[in-house]
Design an enzyme around this catalytic site. Structure first.
Site, mmCIF file in Angstrom:
data_model
loop_
_atom_site.group_PDB
_atom_site.id
_atom_site.type_symbol
_atom_site.label_atom_id
_atom_site.label_comp_id
_atom_site.label_asym_id
_atom_site.label_seq_id
_atom_site.Cartn_x
_atom_site.Cartn_y
_atom_site.Cartn_z
ATOM 1 N N HIS A 1 20.285 18.189 32.365
ATOM 2 C CA HIS A 1 19.917 17.658 33.621
ATOM 3 C C HIS A 1 18.922 18.664 34.535
ATOM 4 O O HIS A 1 18.393 18.222 35.443
ATOM 5 C CB HIS A 1 21.140 17.569 34.520
ATOM 6 C CG HIS A 1 21.655 18.651 35.109
ATOM 7 N ND1 HIS A 1 21.684 19.303 36.281
ATOM 8 C CD2 HIS A 1 22.932 19.237 34.587
ATOM 9 C CE1 HIS A 1 22.403 20.101 36.413
ATOM 10 N NE2 HIS A 1 23.289 20.368 35.383
ATOM 11 N N CYS B 1 25.641 25.630 42.842
ATOM 12 C CA CYS B 1 27.188 25.925 42.572
ATOM 13 C C CYS B 1 27.794 26.703 43.811
ATOM 14 O O CYS B 1 28.902 26.583 43.867
ATOM 15 C CB CYS B 1 27.346 26.354 41.241
ATOM 16 S SG CYS B 1 26.493 25.702 40.046
HETATM 17 C C1 LIG Z 1 20.996 29.363 34.827
HETATM 18 C C2 LIG Z 1 22.199 28.538 34.786
HETATM 19 N N1 LIG Z 1 23.201 28.427 33.746
HETATM 20 C C3 LIG Z 1 23.973 27.298 33.600
HETATM 21 C C4 LIG Z 1 24.217 26.271 34.410
HETATM 22 C C5 LIG Z 1 25.000 25.379 34.241
HETATM 23 O O1 LIG Z 1 24.619 24.102 33.772
HETATM 24 P P1 LIG Z 1 25.560 22.957 33.834
HETATM 25 O O2 LIG Z 1 25.282 22.249 35.273
HETATM 26 O O3 LIG Z 1 24.698 21.797 32.876
HETATM 27 O O4 LIG Z 1 26.954 22.973 33.375
HETATM 28 C C6 LIG Z 1 22.886 26.353 35.481
HETATM 29 C C7 LIG Z 1 23.024 25.119 36.364
HETATM 30 O O5 LIG Z 1 23.054 25.237 37.747
HETATM 31 C C8 LIG Z 1 22.181 27.332 35.609
HETATM 32 O O6 LIG Z 1 21.369 27.351 36.475
#
Ligand SMILES: Cc1ncc(COP(=O)(O)O)c(C=O)c1O
Length: 368
Positions: A190, A309
């Protein structure tokens, strides 16, 4: 000012699904057979999965059997880090790394004010039982790209496997896993104009991982569960479409915004490094970023206070603290992240809306 404007500048949090990716998913919608079924419909689905696997492998110079489909970047990171031994990582990783290792024997490498890890501390952090080093390729809040070749060389010299979270990097930087010496790499759909709920873990042949899911033995028994065919087709198409030439366009939008803000808003400082072409992270001294994001949103500008997040919490960004900002300045910082669909008009609108909002918030802070 037209309040109905929509300026989406949160592409590091997620991207919209591109028309080409939607078209590919729609085109294959009748292939809904279970890829594990031996009948023709099942086998047709399986073929589509393999096409996607090949497309991704080609872009990162991997072999198809080194591409494991997962549900997201978080799952890829968690799987790579599902180890018992000592882990070395950095202080500026995404929460899907930091929260996966927090109750384990973990060493955290600090970073300088640009977000680059301290290589000397890395070199002296290896222990007898060090099992994995996990350092992100590009940071999601400030865009710093690490010296991955140097880091992987150090890991090889110690005989320790090297994992990199390339979720933010892969859309902007050509990554050849051999050239960079990568053993394990996390990717998420995504962030690349593919759907949510699909990720990839690249696992170099000969490198062991400990699966998190057991069941029907899908994905070479490394990730059981019936495959997310639509997502897999989507991420495969997104990889086929990756054309790094778009970086120049995105870079120009970023630079226009930075220049425009410096010309119109006093007392700001840039936290992003410019390594990634799309991220602008700025401290607007004296403002509260939550209030600013609210005001921006009310004007149709969608940005974020750091990583999406942690956006719901009140904690200052761990990344901004790690590069030396005070809590106050970290809480006065906003991340704008551009994508393929942003226009110069978007930047003009931002430059029209942001200066009076900052002025107003600063006045409120002084008077309140
Ligand atoms: C550097 C990084 N790692 C991991 C993720 C996590 O990915 P996902 O949203 O597909 O779990 C993100 C997403 O925010 C990210 O920016």
């Amino acid at each position: 000012v037209n309040a109905l404007n929509t300026v989406y500048v949160d592409n590091s949090a997620t991207t919209q699904i591109s028309r080409e990716v939607w078209d590919e998913i729609r085109r294959t919608k009748n292939h809904y057979g279970n890829p594990s079924s031996s009948h023709l419909m099942g086998q047709n689905s399986k073929k589509l999965i393999e096409i996607s696997r090949n497309r991704i492998a080609k872009v990162i110079n991997a072999k198809p059997n080194e591409i494991i489909f997962t549900s997201c970047g978080t799952e890829s990171n968690n799987t790579a880090l599902n180890v018992k031994g000592h882990i070395i990582t950095s202080t500026i990783e995404h929460s899907s790394v930091l929260n996966a290792v927090k109750n384990k024997d973990t060493t955290y490498i600090p970073v300088d004010r640009h977000g680059l890890i301290d290589i000397n501390i890395l070199k002296s952090s290896f222990k007898e039982n060090t099992e994995i080093v996990s350092i992100m390729f590009a940071n999601n809040e400030i865009g710093t790209i690490q010296n991955i070749k140097q880091i992987s060389k150090i890991c090889r010299a110690h005989g320790v496997k090297f994992h990199t979270d390339a979720v933010q990097a892969i859309g902007h930087k050509k990554i050849d896993v051999d050239e960079y010496g990568i053993d394990l790499m996390s990717i998420s759909g995504h962030k690349l104009y593919a759907p949510k709920g699909i990720g990839v873990l690249y696992v170099r042949n000969g490198i062991d991982i400990n699966p998190l899911l057991f069941g029907g033995g899908q994905e070479f028994s490394l990730r059981s569960g019936t495959e997310n065919i639509n997502g897999i087709i989507g991420i495969g198409k997104a990889f086929e479409l990756l054309k790094y030439r778009n970086n120049i366009y995105i870079d120009s939008l970023k630079n226009k915004l930075i220049k425009g803000l410096y010309n119109t808003v006093p007392n700001i400082s840039l936290n992003s490094t410019g390594d990634l072409p799309n991220i602008v992270n700025i401290t607007f001294k004296g403002i509260n970023n939550k209030l600013m994001l609210k005001a921006l949103s009310a004007n149709g500008i969608y940005a974020s206070g750091g990583s999406a997040c942690s956006a719901g919490g009140n904690k200052p960004s761990h990344v901004l603290l790690a590069i030396g900002l005070s809590e106050k300045d970290a809480n006065s910082s906003v991340r704008f992240s551009f994508g393929l669909y942003n226009t110069e008009y978007d930047v003009n609108y931002m430059l029209h809306v942001i200066p009076p909002i900052v002025k107003w918030l600063r006045n409120q802070a002084v008077n309140g």
